[in-house]
Write an enzyme that holds these catalytic residues in place. Structure first.
Site, mmCIF file in Angstrom:
data_model
loop_
_atom_site.group_PDB
_atom_site.id
_atom_site.type_symbol
_atom_site.label_atom_id
_atom_site.label_comp_id
_atom_site.label_asym_id
_atom_site.label_seq_id
_atom_site.Cartn_x
_atom_site.Cartn_y
_atom_site.Cartn_z
ATOM 1 N N ARG A 202 4.816 -32.597 16.110
ATOM 2 C CA ARG A 202 5.823 -32.990 15.126
ATOM 3 C C ARG A 202 6.006 -32.353 14.030
ATOM 4 N NH1 ARG A 202 2.768 -37.960 16.284
ATOM 5 N NH2 ARG A 202 3.787 -39.229 17.936
ATOM 6 N N HIS B 2 35.287 -19.807 13.036
ATOM 7 C CA HIS B 2 34.679 -20.320 14.224
ATOM 8 C C HIS B 2 35.544 -21.209 15.255
ATOM 9 C CE1 HIS B 2 31.433 -18.291 11.983
ATOM 10 N NE2 HIS B 2 30.779 -18.601 12.852
ATOM 11 N N GLU C 217 25.352 -30.309 6.309
ATOM 12 C CA GLU C 217 26.604 -30.062 6.792
ATOM 13 C C GLU C 217 27.475 -31.429 6.687
ATOM 14 O OE1 GLU C 217 27.585 -27.038 9.608
ATOM 15 O OE2 GLU C 217 29.511 -27.963 10.175
ATOM 16 N N GLU D 44 30.440 -11.675 10.388
ATOM 17 C CA GLU D 44 29.978 -12.841 9.513
ATOM 18 C C GLU D 44 29.994 -12.254 8.214
ATOM 19 O OE1 GLU D 44 29.530 -15.935 10.663
ATOM 20 O OE2 GLU D 44 29.312 -15.521 12.753
ATOM 21 N N HIS E 222 35.448 -20.129 18.775
ATOM 22 C CA HIS E 222 34.560 -20.877 19.768
ATOM 23 C C HIS E 222 35.584 -21.055 21.081
ATOM 24 C CE1 HIS E 222 31.440 -22.657 16.821
ATOM 25 N NE2 HIS E 222 31.066 -21.837 17.468
ATOM 26 N N LYS F 207 19.205 -24.170 10.855
ATOM 27 C CA LYS F 207 19.656 -24.863 11.968
ATOM 28 C C LYS F 207 18.722 -24.220 13.009
ATOM 29 C CE LYS F 207 24.614 -25.838 10.903
ATOM 30 N NZ LYS F 207 25.680 -25.669 11.247
ATOM 31 N N ASN G 128 31.894 -22.070 8.669
ATOM 32 C CA ASN G 128 32.518 -22.109 10.054
ATOM 33 C C ASN G 128 33.925 -21.338 9.963
ATOM 34 O OD1 ASN G 128 30.254 -23.208 11.249
ATOM 35 N ND2 ASN G 128 31.096 -25.033 10.811
ATOM 36 N N LYS H 133 24.870 -18.094 1.252
ATOM 37 C CA LYS H 133 24.654 -19.172 2.355
ATOM 38 C C LYS H 133 23.526 -20.144 1.782
ATOM 39 C CE LYS H 133 23.329 -20.341 7.090
ATOM 40 N NZ LYS H 133 23.523 -20.253 8.490
ATOM 41 N N ARG I 129 29.073 -27.204 3.591
ATOM 42 C CA ARG I 129 28.270 -26.066 4.723
ATOM 43 C C ARG I 129 29.560 -25.948 5.741
ATOM 44 N NH1 ARG I 129 22.110 -25.925 6.868
ATOM 45 N NH2 ARG I 129 22.763 -24.057 7.963
ATOM 46 N N HIS J 160 29.507 -13.305 20.067
ATOM 47 C CA HIS J 160 29.836 -14.522 19.189
ATOM 48 C C HIS J 160 30.663 -13.625 18.017
ATOM 49 C CE1 HIS J 160 29.699 -17.960 16.908
ATOM 50 N NE2 HIS J 160 29.079 -17.367 15.766
HETATM 51 P P1 NAD Z 1 20.533 -12.099 19.869
HETATM 52 O O1 NAD Z 1 19.351 -12.893 19.424
HETATM 53 O O2 NAD Z 1 20.574 -12.192 21.477
HETATM 54 O O3 NAD Z 1 20.237 -10.430 20.003
HETATM 55 C C1 NAD Z 1 21.254 -9.866 20.398
HETATM 56 C C2 NAD Z 1 20.565 -8.574 21.262
HETATM 57 O O4 NAD Z 1 19.905 -7.450 20.568
HETATM 58 C C3 NAD Z 1 19.526 -8.964 21.977
HETATM 59 O O5 NAD Z 1 19.368 -8.258 23.257
HETATM 60 C C4 NAD Z 1 18.330 -8.771 21.332
HETATM 61 O O6 NAD Z 1 17.183 -8.660 22.207
HETATM 62 C C5 NAD Z 1 18.455 -7.434 20.730
HETATM 63 N N1 NAD Z 1 17.708 -7.093 19.544
HETATM 64 C C6 NAD Z 1 17.404 -7.767 18.407
HETATM 65 N N2 NAD Z 1 17.111 -7.133 17.419
HETATM 66 C C7 NAD Z 1 17.079 -5.777 17.903
HETATM 67 C C8 NAD Z 1 16.656 -4.555 17.300
HETATM 68 N N3 NAD Z 1 16.207 -4.331 15.923
HETATM 69 N N4 NAD Z 1 16.713 -3.423 17.964
HETATM 70 C C9 NAD Z 1 17.206 -3.457 19.240
HETATM 71 N N5 NAD Z 1 17.699 -4.701 19.855
HETATM 72 C C10 NAD Z 1 17.711 -5.673 19.186
HETATM 73 O O7 NAD Z 1 21.931 -12.352 19.244
HETATM 74 P P2 NAD Z 1 22.246 -12.608 17.639
HETATM 75 O O8 NAD Z 1 23.537 -12.317 17.433
HETATM 76 O O9 NAD Z 1 21.201 -12.043 16.856
HETATM 77 O O10 NAD Z 1 22.099 -14.303 17.705
HETATM 78 C C11 NAD Z 1 23.174 -14.908 18.562
HETATM 79 C C12 NAD Z 1 22.502 -16.347 18.318
HETATM 80 O O11 NAD Z 1 22.214 -16.999 17.067
HETATM 81 C C13 NAD Z 1 23.165 -17.428 19.293
HETATM 82 O O12 NAD Z 1 22.474 -18.209 20.094
HETATM 83 C C14 NAD Z 1 23.783 -18.324 18.082
HETATM 84 O O13 NAD Z 1 23.816 -19.716 18.666
HETATM 85 C C15 NAD Z 1 22.552 -18.312 17.097
HETATM 86 N N6 NAD Z 1 23.217 -18.580 15.729
HETATM 87 C C16 NAD Z 1 22.522 -19.524 14.976
HETATM 88 C C17 NAD Z 1 22.941 -19.634 13.545
HETATM 89 C C18 NAD Z 1 22.141 -20.785 12.859
HETATM 90 O O14 NAD Z 1 22.552 -21.007 11.659
HETATM 91 N N7 NAD Z 1 20.876 -21.011 13.460
HETATM 92 C C19 NAD Z 1 23.946 -19.066 13.150
HETATM 93 C C20 NAD Z 1 24.856 -18.117 14.050
HETATM 94 C C21 NAD Z 1 24.041 -17.826 15.161
HETATM 95 N N1 GLY Z 2 26.128 -20.725 10.807
HETATM 96 C C1 GLY Z 2 26.799 -21.791 10.185
HETATM 97 C C2 GLY Z 2 25.652 -22.718 9.440
HETATM 98 O O1 GLY Z 2 24.602 -22.259 9.568
HETATM 99 O O2 GLY Z 2 25.863 -23.651 8.939
#
Ligand code: NAD
Ligand code: GLY
Length: 364
Positions: A123, A250, A239, A187, A254, A145, A247, A229, A243, A267
């Protein structure tokens, strides 16, 4: 050593974000200074572990923390229920207790999954983010998130759950593939466009240095994005209002990701295209001047984001909009610009203009 930090203000759930170089090696002391006590579990993947896990483990061990590493496969396709189950299994096999601290070491995929595991295991246990991609440092590690994907869509299962600490170590970006860095820059540009005109022009004027990972401008970028942010999240954690401005780009982005099967573009690349389309829609509504529009298209190109949008069927894009999370009362809502640095959410967009934008940008 360059250092800096700020606080995301959420009352008793407020937390610091640290920025700087060589920060990973200070992690253990930092947890101590926040009075976080317990067994640490470092969740990472097979790509990141060889790069940074030893540094994290040494720092935690030197500060007296017991450590359990959990290595997951790398990739968005593993951001699912099976992988989450593997995390729970390991935690239970090792009899982890409520005092466990989960540490996400990686990009947004690892951060979102670890955060959701922390929100739900027993939990709720503490968690810490060590984002290692630009996207994770300026966006996904901040704001709480968390979640996983469902076969019917991305990020459909999740929770708002804030970390106790975010550690943005500039040095970790040195190993990031260039294409991932560029995707994260979409971003970064977004923050300037929605909230801070001066920052937008700062990025434009320092782009070469930022691309070379020069510490000072990079630190300014990380700090400014997280400050924007953090302020938005403090005002609207769940949101229900502003917030949604995060987007920007986006809704179009998307739609592009959905219609290209999620495997053609990262992305951030889709968001870059979405920014161009949303800015053009703003221009056609008379809200954005011609010069600002040119500044936006030029920065997207100079950052290295794709400047060609793939051919898309107008009907399929309109259909994708109707399934967007921001649909309200059956009408898609768009984040649009009333000038650089000022964004608004609106559903008041004539379909004829939408069709023009899609046709002119995504006609092949
Ligand atoms: P990711 O986590 O897949 O990382 C991209 C690639 O880079 C992966 O292959 C990873 O292993 C590699 N990598 C990471 N750090 C590295 C480093 N320092 N050196 C070498 N390789 C490295 O992708 P991302 O773009 O970081 O994140 C995308 C994800 O984030 C999606 O799932 C998306 O939905 C999510 N997201 C969440 C939020 C939120 O607010 N929580 C916001 C935007 C995106
Ligand atoms: N990436 C959008 C948010 O965190 O609200």
């Amino acid at each position: 050593m360059m250092q800096n930090h700020l606080t995301v203000d959420l009352g008793s759930r407020s937390y610091p974000i640290d920025f700087g170089q060589k920060l990973i090696s200070t992690l253990g002391q930092r947890l101590r200074s926040l009075a976080l006590r317990g067994q640490t579990v470092v969740i990472t993947n097979e790509t990141i572990a060889p790069l940074f896990l030893a540094q994290v483990e040494t720092s935690l061990r030197d500060a007296g923390y017991p450590i359990l590493p959990i290595l997951l496969p790398d990739g968005e396709i593993y951001k699912n229920n099976n992988t989450l189950q593997q995390i729970y299994d390991r935690l239970l096999e090792h009899r982890m207790e409520r005092s466990t601290i989960l540490i996400a070491l990686g990009g947004g995929v690892i951060g979102d999954m670890t955060g959701y595991a922390a929100a739900t295991f027993l939990r709720g246990v503490d968690f810490v983010q060590i984002p290692t991609t630009l996207l994770a440092q300026v966006d996904s590690s901040v704001g709480g998130k968390t979640g996983i994907n469902h076969p019917l869509g991305k990020n459909l299962i999740g929770a708002f759950y804030q970390p106790r600490l975010v550690v943005c170590d500039l040095d970790s970006l040195a190993t990031l593939p260039r294409r991932e860095f560029v995707a994260g820059m979409a971003e970064v540009v977004k923050y300037g466009l929605i909230h801070d005109r001066d920052f937008f022009y700062y990025i434009r004027d320092h782009l070469e240095a930022i691309n070379r990972l020069t510490p000072e401008p990079l630190l300014t970028v990380l700090h400014t994005c997280c400050a924007i942010k953090g302020r938005i999240v403090s005002a609207d954690e769940r949101e229900s209002g502003q917030r949604a401005l995060l987007n920007f780009g986006h809704t179009f982005g998307h739609a592009i990701e959905t219609l290209t099967g999620y495997d053609q573009y990262l992305h951030g690349e889709a968001v870059g295209m979405g920014i161009v389309m949303a800015a053009d829609l703003s221009r056609r509504l008379g809200w954005l001047g011609q010069e600002e529009w040119l500044d936006i298209t030029q920065i997207i190109r100079r950052v290295g984001l794709p400047d060609k949008i793939p051919p898309l069927s107008i009907d399929a894009v309109l259909e994708a909009f109707s399934r967007d999370k921001k649909v309200h009362g059956g009408r898609p809502r768009f984040v649009l610009l009333q000038g650089i640095g000022r964004a608004v959410v609106t559903a008041d967009v004539p379909e004829s203009l939408l069709i023009e934008v899609i046709r002119d940008h995504a006609s092949g």
